[in-house]
Design an enzyme around this catalytic site. Structure first.
Site, PDB file in Angstrom:
ATOM      1  CG  HIS A 168       5.466 -30.468  10.713  1.00 26.70           C
ATOM      2  ND1 HIS A 168       4.746 -31.587  11.107  1.00 26.70           N
ATOM      3  CD2 HIS A 168       5.365 -30.421   9.358  1.00 26.70           C
ATOM      4  CE1 HIS A 168       4.275 -32.199  10.019  1.00 26.70           C
ATOM      5  NE2 HIS A 168       4.619 -31.510   8.950  1.00 26.70           N
ATOM      6  CD  GLU A 169       5.018 -26.933   7.699  1.00 25.10           C
ATOM      7  OE1 GLU A 169       5.446 -27.422   6.629  1.00 25.10           O
ATOM      8  OE2 GLU A 169       4.016 -27.379   8.271  1.00 25.10           O
ATOM      9  N   GLY A 207       0.385 -25.287   7.860  1.00 24.08           N
ATOM     10  CA  GLY A 207       1.759 -25.052   7.442  1.00 24.08           C
ATOM     11  C   GLY A 207       2.044 -25.801   6.155  1.00 24.08           C
ATOM     12  CB  CYS A 238       2.301 -34.196   7.365  1.00 21.07           C
ATOM     13  SG  CYS A 238       3.368 -33.533   6.080  1.00 21.07           S
ATOM     14  CG  LEU A 239      -1.370 -30.159   4.073  1.00 19.49           C
ATOM     15  CD1 LEU A 239      -1.142 -28.809   3.417  1.00 19.49           C
ATOM     16  CD2 LEU A 239      -2.846 -30.524   4.059  1.00 19.49           C
ATOM     17  CD  GLN A 254       4.437 -30.256   3.184  1.00 24.79           C
ATOM     18  OE1 GLN A 254       4.512 -29.174   3.750  1.00 24.79           O
ATOM     19  NE2 GLN A 254       3.512 -31.156   3.479  1.00 24.79           N
ATOM     20  CG  HIS A 294       8.017 -30.739   5.395  1.00 27.82           C
ATOM     21  ND1 HIS A 294       7.814 -31.988   4.867  1.00 27.82           N
ATOM     22  CD2 HIS A 294       6.899 -30.456   6.107  1.00 27.82           C
ATOM     23  CE1 HIS A 294       6.614 -32.429   5.242  1.00 27.82           C
ATOM     24  NE2 HIS A 294       6.045 -31.526   6.003  1.00 27.82           N
TER      25      HIS A 294
END
Ligand code: NI
Length: 178
Positions: free
Chosen positions: A135-136, A45, A93-94, A50, A139
């Site tokens: 989660h996304e 994701g 997470c990235l 991000q 963000h």
């Protein structure tokens, strides 16, 4: 142009993203670029903040194989229902490389979003897909998965990322090894 991944403590990760309203050609192109960036980084994701864009856009693909055919590209996603039943998953997470923590969220959700063809779509998700979408969407509101763990653990994870980033930067600078 390749998108650049933002890493904590980049302040853009803590900002509120703006609604897209219309998925035009430009937004659609951006969605595809995000999907490519997500696949390149082996993420499941990715949210627009991000990559430094404060737009309410997320891409998700939790399938084993990377294939745009089963990816979700969403603008202005909105959760309309959450199950009482919960689901716990070890999230990463990235934007917080190398760090993981168990997070408990609603197991099933219903949501609506605007798709890549500017059509409003409704869907249900459960387990990993539900977790990933939640989660996304977090963000887009400046919320990170580390906000669900204790301050002690969160500070520890942030320090570790700082160290990893510093070592990587030093390595990149290079120099002669004598
Ligand atoms: Ni993330």
């Amino acid at each position: 142009m390749a998108l650049k991944l933002r890493i904590v403590p980049d302040p853009v990760l803590r900002k509120l993203a703006d609604p897209v309203k219309t998925v035009d050609a430009q937004v659609s192109r951006f969605m595809h670029e995000m999907l490519e960036a997500m696949y390149t980084s082996n993420g499941v994701g990715l949210a627009a903040p991000q990559v430094g864009e404060l737009k309410r856009v997320i891409v998700v693909d939790v399938a084993e194989e990377q294939d745009p055919a089963h990816a979700f590209m969403m603008a202005d996603p909105e959760i309309t229902w959450r199950s009482e039943e919960l689901f716990t998953y070890r999230e990463g997470c990235l934007s917080i490389p190398g760090q993981y923590a168990e997070v408990t969220r609603p197991k099933r959700i219903k949501l609506s979003y605007t798709d890549v063809n500017n059509k409003r779509v409704e869907m249900e998700a459960e387990d990993l897909l539900s977790t990933c979408i939640q989660h996304e969407i977090d963000h887009l509101n400046g919320v990170l998965f580390i906000d669900y763990v204790s301050k002690l653990k969160r500070d520890m994870m942030l320090k570790r990322v700082e160290k990893i980033q510093r070592l990587a930067a030093e390595e990149e600078q290079g120099g002669k090894v004598l």
